[in-house]
Each structure stands twice: as structure tokens, then as C-alpha cells.
Design an enzyme around this catalytic site. Structure first.
Site, mmCIF file in Angstrom:
data_model
loop_
_atom_site.group_PDB
_atom_site.id
_atom_site.type_symbol
_atom_site.label_atom_id
_atom_site.label_comp_id
_atom_site.label_asym_id
_atom_site.label_seq_id
_atom_site.Cartn_x
_atom_site.Cartn_y
_atom_site.Cartn_z
ATOM 1 N N HIS A 126 0.879 -1.338 0.065
ATOM 2 C CA HIS A 126 -0.190 0.060 -0.098
ATOM 3 C C HIS A 126 0.865 1.313 -0.104
ATOM 4 O O HIS A 126 0.560 2.216 -0.673
ATOM 5 C CB HIS A 126 -0.862 0.050 1.176
ATOM 6 C CG HIS A 126 -1.836 -0.989 1.344
ATOM 7 N ND1 HIS A 126 -2.258 -1.827 2.256
ATOM 8 C CD2 HIS A 126 -2.947 -1.354 0.461
ATOM 9 C CE1 HIS A 126 -3.137 -2.555 1.998
ATOM 10 N NE2 HIS A 126 -3.268 -2.665 1.184
ATOM 11 N N LYS A 162 -17.493 -7.746 6.284
ATOM 12 C CA LYS A 162 -16.131 -8.185 6.428
ATOM 13 C C LYS A 162 -15.329 -8.373 8.026
ATOM 14 O O LYS A 162 -15.542 -7.383 8.715
ATOM 15 C CB LYS A 162 -15.194 -7.072 5.826
ATOM 16 C CG LYS A 162 -14.538 -7.919 4.282
ATOM 17 C CD LYS A 162 -13.549 -6.950 3.861
ATOM 18 C CE LYS A 162 -13.025 -7.418 2.570
ATOM 19 N NZ LYS A 162 -11.891 -6.352 1.882
ATOM 20 N N ARG A 219 -1.911 -6.228 -8.415
ATOM 21 C CA ARG A 219 -0.602 -7.109 -8.098
ATOM 22 C C ARG A 219 -0.648 -8.167 -9.225
ATOM 23 O O ARG A 219 0.480 -8.389 -9.730
ATOM 24 C CB ARG A 219 -0.825 -7.667 -6.889
ATOM 25 C CG ARG A 219 -0.370 -7.009 -5.571
ATOM 26 C CD ARG A 219 -1.046 -7.317 -4.506
ATOM 27 N NE ARG A 219 -2.399 -7.530 -4.429
ATOM 28 C CZ ARG A 219 -3.354 -7.495 -3.387
ATOM 29 N NH1 ARG A 219 -2.718 -7.479 -2.359
ATOM 30 N NH2 ARG A 219 -4.472 -7.749 -3.572
ATOM 31 N N SER A 232 -2.936 -7.904 2.857
ATOM 32 C CA SER A 232 -3.080 -7.695 4.193
ATOM 33 C C SER A 232 -3.531 -9.124 4.806
ATOM 34 O O SER A 232 -3.435 -9.299 6.147
ATOM 35 C CB SER A 232 -4.360 -6.675 4.685
ATOM 36 O OG SER A 232 -3.852 -5.437 3.957
#
Ligand code: ADP
Length: 156
Positions: A18, A42, A91, A129
Site C-alpha cells: 500500500h 468483512k 498485483r 493484508s
């Protein structure tokens, strides 16, 4: 007109991936708002307050960066902040497919807001993460994955 971008995400926690995307984007925009999306569905490891405090600490010397939290649609939050851009990192090919859907839908919702993608730097490609959370849960060392100021390199 001031160019303003939103960098939305969960940042649970913020990683070096990030940070890299944020720093590289600073030449593109006058202001960048790192926006933590609050999503009740979440499951999070760190509280919103903790995640926000960490991001503020990481970028405390960057005048262009603000940190915020939001609920609801990202495009609505962009309008509220007069942001013309959404920043996202890419990514892998899987990221691309996921982001393509979100980006195209956001464009339908508001054609005035453009999503801008930056490719991740090669060394940060494997960092997510969710992997950081997994390693932490199992007592592993995340010092190569998150900024030093988080001081969560290894669970005690
Ligand atoms: P979300 O839950 O929205 O995916 P994340 O916090 O996981 O939120 O990610 C926010 C943004 O940061 C996304 O655009 C994601 O692709 C990007 N990102 C996450 N990890 C990396 C990384 N290692 N390198 C570059 N970009 C990344």
C-alpha cells in the site's frame, strides 16, 4: 482545478505494498485521501481506529495525504470529497479481473470519476493484508511486509 484521488481499501493492516502505491501516486495528484471502507460484513483483525491511526502515523510528514473512513459506495464518497479519481493497486491477473469489474461498475455509477491503476513493485507482489494477518495469528514475523511504525512485527 485541484486533482483529488481517493485510495479506498480495508488496510487491515496497511502494508508496504500500500505504502509503495501511495508514494508513487503522489506525483499524479494534488491531494490523496486514503479512505478506509467500513464494511460490516468483512471480519477485521484491527479496529477502524487502529487502522486509521497507523496510516496517519506512516504518512504524518506527507502534506498531500489525508486519511478518512467511509461507509457506502466509493463513488458517493468521491463526490462528497470532490475527488475525480479512484486509485487502486494491481498485483496479479486475479487482481486485474476483480478490479476490472469494480472499475467498470464504478464508471457506470459515475462516468466523471476515473479509476487509475498502478502496478505493484515486484518485491511487494506477494504481500496482502490477509497474508499479514495469517502470519501474525500464527506468531510469524511480518517485518518485511508492514511499515516499522506499526510495531506489530511479531506477536508477543
Ligand atoms: P480491499 O479490501 O479493497 O482489497 P486492501 O486494503 O486489501 O483493500 O487493498 C487496497 C488497495 O491496495 C487495492 O487496490 C489493492 O489492490 C492495493 N494493494 C494491496 N496490496 C498491495 C500490494 N502488495 N501492492 C500494491 N497494491 C496493493
Amino acid at each position: 482545478m485541484k486533482s483529488i484521488a481517493i485510495f479506498p481499501g480495508s488496510f487491515d493492516p496497511i502494508t508496504l505494498g500500500h505504502v509503495s502505491v501511495v508514494k508513487r501516486s503522489l506525483g499524479l495528484f494534488d491531494e490523496l485521501i486514503i479512505a478506509i471502507g467500513i464494511n460490516a460484513d468483512k471480519k477485521q483483525m484491527f479496529t477502524v481506529e487502529q487502522r486509521k491511526a497507523w496510516i496517519e502515523l506512516v504518512f504524518k510528514n506527507e502534506k498531500k495525504i489525508k486519511v478518512a473512513t467511509y461507509e457506502g459506495l466509493t463513488v458517493d464518497f468521491c463526490r462528497k470529497k470532490n475527488a475525480q479519481f479512484i486509485l487502486r493497486g494491481l498485483r496479479t491477473a486475479a487482481d486485474f479481473e476483480f478490479e476490472r469489474g469494480i472499475g467498470q461498475i464504478n464508471r457506470k455509477l459515475d462516468p466523471n470519476i476515473e479509476t487509475v491503476f498502478l502496478l505493484t513493485e515486484a518485491q511487494y507482489t506477494p504481500i496482502t493484508s490477509s497474508i499479514v494477518r495469517d502470519v501474525l495469528r500464527n506468531g510469524g514475523d511480518v517485518s518485511t511486509m508492514v511499515p516499522d511504525v506499526l510495531q506489530i512485527h511479531k506477536r508477543k
